[in-house]
Write an enzyme that holds these catalytic residues in place. Structure first.
Site, PDB file in Angstrom:
ATOM      1  CG  HIS A  33      14.685  20.122 103.670  1.00 33.75           C
ATOM      2  ND1 HIS A  33      13.695  19.575 104.436  1.00 33.75           N
ATOM      3  CD2 HIS A  33      15.733  19.255 103.721  1.00 33.75           C
ATOM      4  CE1 HIS A  33      14.112  18.405 104.919  1.00 33.75           C
ATOM      5  NE2 HIS A  33      15.350  18.189 104.509  1.00 33.75           N
ATOM      6  CG  ASP A  37      10.025  20.254 102.967  1.00 34.74           C
ATOM      7  OD1 ASP A  37      11.242  20.583 103.026  1.00 34.74           O
ATOM      8  OD2 ASP A  37       9.624  19.330 102.232  1.00 34.74           O
ATOM      9  CG  ASP A  56      15.149  15.444 107.394  1.00 32.89           C
ATOM     10  OD1 ASP A  56      15.677  16.309 106.681  1.00 32.89           O
ATOM     11  OD2 ASP A  56      14.474  14.507 106.954  1.00 32.89           O
ATOM     12  CD  GLU A 108      14.954  16.810 101.012  1.00 31.21           C
ATOM     13  OE1 GLU A 108      15.816  16.036 100.556  1.00 31.21           O
ATOM     14  OE2 GLU A 108      14.148  16.471 101.914  1.00 31.21           O
ATOM     15  CG  HIS A 168     -11.878 -18.822  91.566  1.00 31.56           C
ATOM     16  ND1 HIS A 168     -11.728 -20.180  91.662  1.00 31.56           N
ATOM     17  CD2 HIS A 168     -12.268 -18.396  92.783  1.00 31.56           C
ATOM     18  CE1 HIS A 168     -12.034 -20.563  92.895  1.00 31.56           C
ATOM     19  NE2 HIS A 168     -12.370 -19.504  93.591  1.00 31.56           N
TER      20      HIS A 168
HETATM   21 ZN   LIG Z   1      16.364  16.353 104.851  1.00 29.17          ZN
HETATM   22 ZN   LIG Z   2      14.107  14.120 104.986  1.00 25.43          ZN
END
Ligand SMILES: [Zn+2]
Ligand SMILES: [Zn+2]
Ligand SMILES: [Zn+2]
Ligand SMILES: [Zn+2]
Lengths: 478, 478
Positions: A99, A101, A133, A167, A231
């Protein structure tokens, strides 16, 4: 069949260029979770498309339609990027997933440098959002392709690519695409195995192959009583307070040592076999590793095997928080009118969300009845996903083991992840083939955290590993 | 000695003018809790100063210095407004307290009309922020003064006034002022009794005198473990989770029926006497009243006396919420690193924060030890205030009873409030004289809520009640 020495040399001598290219990828803030960055995700898709095309890959950007926002508005989804190279019927076909993103990141969150400028540290850390990542692994595959393109060498296998840009935001639209393209005539049809590089080593030392993931089932318990917040001076000891009921229920779910107290949930899981225990025994891991990564000496287990099985092959239940109660700093004397307790259970085979949900609901409803409260309880099942375990003696894994031995000169650790990577199950179910998780980064990379990094050696040796894996796939007996 | 008929007639015939003046007061958005409105609180002080001066009261605006904000910044406090009229040594001296600041209000919160424009409804409701809390009662006193000034009549008692502008924000600076001015030579010195009109009837029908308040002690239990938030996939069943420990502790504090489970806390409170039970029996109140005001059939008690004693003369424990956990909507699979559970105990004599705090801390620490968790616990005592009960047969109360009979033609209900009005204790302790709480508004006025109102009849008959009370004070045997 090991990878050609020429390939390994090529990777070493082009390391700086590869790192520069990783810097170009990191510089595009392709944050899928922020509407303002949606066009950067699209830009990232186009950048990657150009890179793949430039090394001979046939590509297709697939429009996934619109995302429906919580407020009902619509936002265009970034395209998925499909690719393929080679169609030799005598070769195996490997489907690769990644991925492009990334998670949100802001310098103010505590980064030591701008998250979208890759910083190369002397100690080898390549720091930047997406470095590990999952831009690093994607660029690892690109590096492998670069060698074959530059040297006009055929790849040892046919490759298909599935790269997505959502993702980190629930993989909106991907499931349907994978199912469709896995049908006869589809882009992914005919893949013999799948390889996903989007998880991490257990520690900072030992390469890993991953053959299992826990599933998840997420609940929200709603307790409501008064028509508005009250309250505590006026109503304390006068009415049944939703928080009192909710805390009582949440307190019955899990013991301090992690055992799940909902009848039937633990009982569903078979005890580990001797073969399994031997796998955990072999793993390069210690209680100190847990404590170092948690930042405190709070491990439940004293024993390495117990600790690893707690994370990988037993279910867990975590209490995440309460919505609707007082959550600020300071002191507010409110009796909240409606509170929602959030918890989730990590699942292992043969548990599934469908099997667990009725046990949870029945238990909570009977415990609530015992409270004799006049408030109302609703148990809501928010979402879930099945656990996944595959055969780590499959030829797909054998090829990866051989590649690890060739590049790292050691046996990989065989792990199961405590978390879930839903796309794994999507591919396994849609294609019916073996899926291998082949991580590039280390356990301390801080994927969703500040100062996310990928070590230079993991990027470079990892590139060699991915390339070698393809040669070993070509060689291994099916 | 009843009030002169001429006074009662004056109040009736000037009702519209009084309501118009209440409208002028409501129109000043004197919100003490919002820095942007601080100058409106000051404006309100000046407006009230002019009103009091115009009817012959000698006044003094007292600078209370600066407020220290949570961020360390400083904000000028609004002045307190002191007043006095009459100094006849043969007359009793009554000290009156009120506050001219109000709670925040915005039309968007759900008001049917602009909160700072008093709307006179056909059914008699005067709707606007501050109408009942506490501008209406302050203006009630002003109406009484208006009569005596217009008719050049001496008041039956000497009066002192203490009006503050920070009541809704913790009465910053008031304690020191009251202590100082209660010393010989001080503005309040020599007061024979105190009257505070800043609470409410139990219901919508029966006038009330209030002779007790519960105290409060507020705690935050901090449980911390990992050095940062963890992912439940990676760490679930691996580490001791702070939320699991915190929920276990919070679940041990109070039973569903309101009984406090901390050893020693309930035991400290003596059982009610027969005389007390008779007071509760007489009160105009029902389980339906609770359920109507809570907006749901969630009363703990089936019995009126139990319900009233639960609110007024027994301690209560409410769980308010958790800071640091996931509190948003949706589903987040976080293991929070540090969580703080907030709860408070309403106290009744002989309980005090000082007596309760060690019981709470000891109990939580021993229960935490039983959990065998490797996390850390800290019990923080945030703040507290003593409960207060006074003699409802004192002449101050007898005068108010006589006034209630004269104006409303009935016996007032004698109540204790479940909440606290800290200034009551400040005056009781500093002056050593009887304090009477003499509410003007009804139980459904919605003091801190949207569409706050004061009924026209409560404002007008309430003005008569306040005036008559002064005449009865003059007549009653000391
Ligand atoms: Zn990942
Ligand atoms: Zn991730
Ligand atoms: Zn008030
Ligand atoms: Zn108030």
């Amino acid at each position: 069949m090991p990878a050609p020495t020429e390939f390994l040399d090529f990777v070493d001598s082009n390391a700086d260029a590869f790192i520069k290219r990783l810097g170009d990828a990191v510089a595009i803030p392709s944050i899928s979770g922020e509407a303002a960055h949606r066009e950067d995700v699209e830009k990232m898709a186009k950048w990657l498309d150009e890179q793949l095309t430039a090394v001979g890959v046939e590509t297709k950007l697939v429009d996934l339609g619109d995302q429906t926002l919580p407020d009902g508005g619509k936002l265009k989804l970034p395209p998925a990027l499909l690719g393929r190279i080679g169609s030799d019927p005598k070769k195996k076909t490997v489907l690769l997933y990644g991925h492009f993103d990334v998670q949100p990141a802001r310098k103010e969150d505590g980064w030591d440098s701008d998250p979208f400028t890759l910083v190369v540290h002397e100690d080898g850390r390549l720091v930047g959002r997406g470095s590990t990542d999952d831009k690093g692994p994607i660029l690892g595959w690109l590096n492998v392709l670069q060698y074959h393109f530059d040297h006009k060498k055929d790849l040892p296998v046919n490759l298909k690519f599935c790269f997505e840009g959502m993702e980190e935001s629930g993989s909106d639209g991907l499931d349907d695409l994978v199912k469709k393209e896995s049908q006869p005539g589809g882009w992914f049809h005919g893949a013999d195995c799948v390889c996903i590089s989007d998880n991490y080593w257990l520690n900072t030392r030992t390469p890993v192959l991953t053959y299992g993931l826990r599933g998840l089932t997420y609940f929200s318990i709603h307790v409501s009583g008064p028509s508005r917040d009250l309250h505590s001076g006026v109503f304390g000891r006068t009415v049944h307070e939703p928080m009192t009921d909710l805390i009582a229920l949440m307190g019955k779910l899990v013991a301090g040592d992690g055992r799940i107290l909902i009848p039937g949930v633990e009982e569903m899981v078979p005890p580990p076999t001797e073969e399994e225990k031997a796998i955990y025994e072999r793993l390069d891991y210690s209680i100190e590793d847990i404590e170092e990564s948690a930042g405190a000496k709070i491990a439940i287990a004293d024993d390495k095997i117990d600790a690893l099985m707690g994370r990988m092959r037993f279910p867990s239940l975590s209490l995440h928080g309460i919505e609707g109660a007082f959550d600020g700093s300071g002191a507010k004397t409110v009796i909240p009118a409606k509170v929602s307790g959030k918890f989730s259970i990590r699942l292992v085979p043969p548990q599934t969300p469908e099997l667990i949900e009725p046990l949870v609901t029945f238990f909570l409803e009977s415990e609530f009845a015992k409270l004799k409260s006049k408030n109302s309880l609703t148990v809501e099942h928010l979402h879930g996903g099945k656990p996944w375990v595959t055969d780590h003696n499959h030829w797909n894994f054998e090829a990866a083991k051989a590649a690890t031995r060739a590049v790292y000169n050691r046996e990989p650790d065989l792990t199961r992840e405590g978390g879930s990577i839903p796309v794994t199950l999507t591919f396994a179910d849609a294609l019916g083939v073996n899926v291998l998780l082949l991580p590039m980064g280390r356990g301390d990379d801080g994927a969703h955290s500040t100062n996310e990094k990928l070590d230079r050696s993991n990027f470079i040796e990892g590139t060699k590993l991915l390339g070698t894996y393809l040669y070993e796939i070509a060689a291994v007996d099916q």
